[in-house]
Design a protein around this motif. Structure first.
Motif: not given
Length: 88
Positions: A23-36
């Motif tokens: 995950x990117x550093x900005x994505x660590x505080x996102x509430x809903x995320x989809x990743x591989x």
């Protein structure tokens, strides 16, 4: 896979194989995320807390999926055109 809470952390050790979830550093505080994950598994997270590197977000019988902060490589800018200097 679906994740709605943090299951633990790899900082205390684990007996299962750890698969990175970049995950990117900005994505660590996102509430809903989809990743591989690195093994190709799709993970959907719906969390109400900030993530940190090493947090375990999913688990199977053989593996645990842990957060890894991803830093993208810098893009190379085009080199400036070289000018031939004449000293005559």
């Amino acid at each position: 896979m679906f994740c709605n809470r943090i299951l633990g952390t790899t900082h205390h050790g684990t007996y299962k194989k750890v698969i990175d979830v970049p995950l990117l550093k900005e994505e660590l505080s996102m509430r809903s995320i989809r990743c591989i994950a690195r093994d190709g598994e799709e993970i959907e997270m719906d969390l109400y807390e900030d993530l940190q590197e090493g947090d375990i977000v999913a688990e199977t019988e053989q593996n645990v999926y842990a957060i890894k902060i991803y830093v993208p490589k810098k893009q190379h800018t085009e080199e400036p055109v070289r000018v031939v200097k004449s000293y005559l």
